[in-house]
Design an enzyme around this catalytic site. Structure first.
Site, PDB file in Angstrom:
ATOM      1  N   PRO A  86       1.106  -1.179  -0.070  1.00 42.82           N
ATOM      2  CA  PRO A  86      -0.279   0.042  -0.178  1.00 42.82           C
ATOM      3  C   PRO A  86       0.496   1.152  -0.208  1.00 42.82           C
ATOM      4  O   PRO A  86       0.432   2.708   0.098  1.00 42.82           O
ATOM      5  CB  PRO A  86      -0.690  -0.245   1.061  1.00 42.82           C
ATOM      6  N   GLU A 113       2.761  -6.040   8.834  1.00 44.34           N
ATOM      7  CA  GLU A 113       2.719  -5.185   8.949  1.00 44.34           C
ATOM      8  C   GLU A 113       3.676  -4.328   7.903  1.00 44.34           C
ATOM      9  O   GLU A 113       3.648  -2.970   7.445  1.00 44.34           O
ATOM     10  CB  GLU A 113       3.271  -4.276  10.229  1.00 44.34           C
ATOM     11  N   ASP A 166     -10.321   0.624 -24.695  1.00 43.88           N
ATOM     12  CA  ASP A 166     -11.078   0.800 -23.077  1.00 43.88           C
ATOM     13  C   ASP A 166     -11.077   2.083 -22.911  1.00 43.88           C
ATOM     14  O   ASP A 166     -10.627   2.783 -22.749  1.00 43.88           O
ATOM     15  CB  ASP A 166      -9.465  -0.034 -22.033  1.00 43.88           C
TER      16      ASP A 166
HETATM   17  N1  ADE Z   1      -0.611  -4.793  -0.098  1.00 43.05           N
HETATM   18  C1  ADE Z   1      -1.931  -4.886   0.355  1.00 43.05           C
HETATM   19  N2  ADE Z   1      -2.827  -3.552   0.633  1.00 43.05           N
HETATM   20  C2  ADE Z   1      -2.567  -3.291  -0.747  1.00 43.05           C
HETATM   21  C3  ADE Z   1      -2.673  -2.850  -1.258  1.00 43.05           C
HETATM   22  N3  ADE Z   1      -3.405  -1.868  -1.525  1.00 43.05           N
HETATM   23  N4  ADE Z   1      -1.737  -2.603  -2.588  1.00 43.05           N
HETATM   24  C4  ADE Z   1      -1.144  -3.325  -3.519  1.00 43.05           C
HETATM   25  N5  ADE Z   1      -0.576  -4.288  -2.336  1.00 43.05           N
HETATM   26  C5  ADE Z   1      -1.106  -4.285  -1.027  1.00 43.05           C
END
Ligand code: ADE
Length: 225
Positions: A86, A113, A166
């Site tokens: 993330p 984490e 697309d």
């Molecule tokens: N791992 C956890 N959340 C994620 C996300 N939003 N994008 C990529 N990998 C992740």
């Protein structure tokens, strides 16, 4: 193209990448896709992949050794190493198009984490996030990226034009589509689509694409200005 996925949850990746176009792309040797369990590169009896964070704090951090061992055994001179996290750069159709030019992708799925930062500093070429939300791990995110990339490879889509049409490739969302029946529960398909006038249909589709973009994704229109 060759793709190696390194994950703690191979089964989370397997099913979605074994169906439909992804299945055909593999059967037709357009993509050589392999899904690996990170634990296969551990050395200890417990197959340990994580440990407590230095400096304290909640949760566990993925250890560097198995990840380095996995990537070093899989990579060659033309490999691109991607980490799903993330904290990564937001994945877009543009990035999918760029990755579709690569010969070999190694996709590491994060978990817990986080991941020991030496992996990011010394092993990874690109950190990718699929959006501003947190999944339990990177396996589903890896599937999303691979699906979006593989469908762009020559020979995967039946109609070579369809990837160009697309949403996002054109910078706008696609307009609505309809199929038979022309009337369903009193709801009629727009007349223009039945008119046979291709110029009018194209103009209508463009206008509807702009309208839908304005309603659902105004940020895409702002980006253009
Ligand atoms: N791992 C956890 N959340 C994620 C996300 N939003 N994008 C990529 N990998 C992740």
């Amino acid at each position: 193209m060759k793709i190696d996925i390194v994950t703690l949850f191979p089964e989370m990746c397997r099913a979605p990448l074994s169906e439909s176009m992804m299945k055909r792309a593999q059967e037709n040797a357009i993509v050589d896709l392999r899904i690996h369990n990170l634990r296969d590169w551990t050395q200890d009896r417990h197959r340990t992949v994580d440990d407590a964070p230095f400096g304290g704090g909640q949760g566990m951090v993925m250890k560097p050794e198995p990840i380095f061992a996995a990537v070093e055994s899989l990579r060659s001179d033309h490999s691109k190493v991607i980490l799903m996290t993330p904290q990564g750069k937001r994945f877009t159709q543009q990035i999918a198009t760029e990755l579709a030019q690569d010969r070999h992708l190694i996709v590491i799925c994060g978990h817990y984490e986080g991941i020991d930062h030496r992996v990011v500093e010394h092993l990874v070429d690109l950190e990718l996030s699929i959006g501003d939300y947190v999944l339990t791990n990177g396996a589903i995110a890896a599937v999303v990226v691979i699906d979006a990339v593989v469908r762009l490879l020559p020979g995967v889509l039946g109609d070579a034009q369809s990837a160009q049409d697309d949403s996002f490739s054109a910078g706008l969302l696609e307009g609505p589509q309809y199929t038979r029946p022309a009337e369903f529960r009193d709801w009629k398909v727009p007349d223009v689509l039945l008119s046979g006038n291709h110029a009018e249909i194209a103009a209508w589709r463009k206008e509807q694409g702009v309208k839908r973009t304005r309603e659902n994704r105004p940020d895409l229109l702002e980006d253009k200005s």
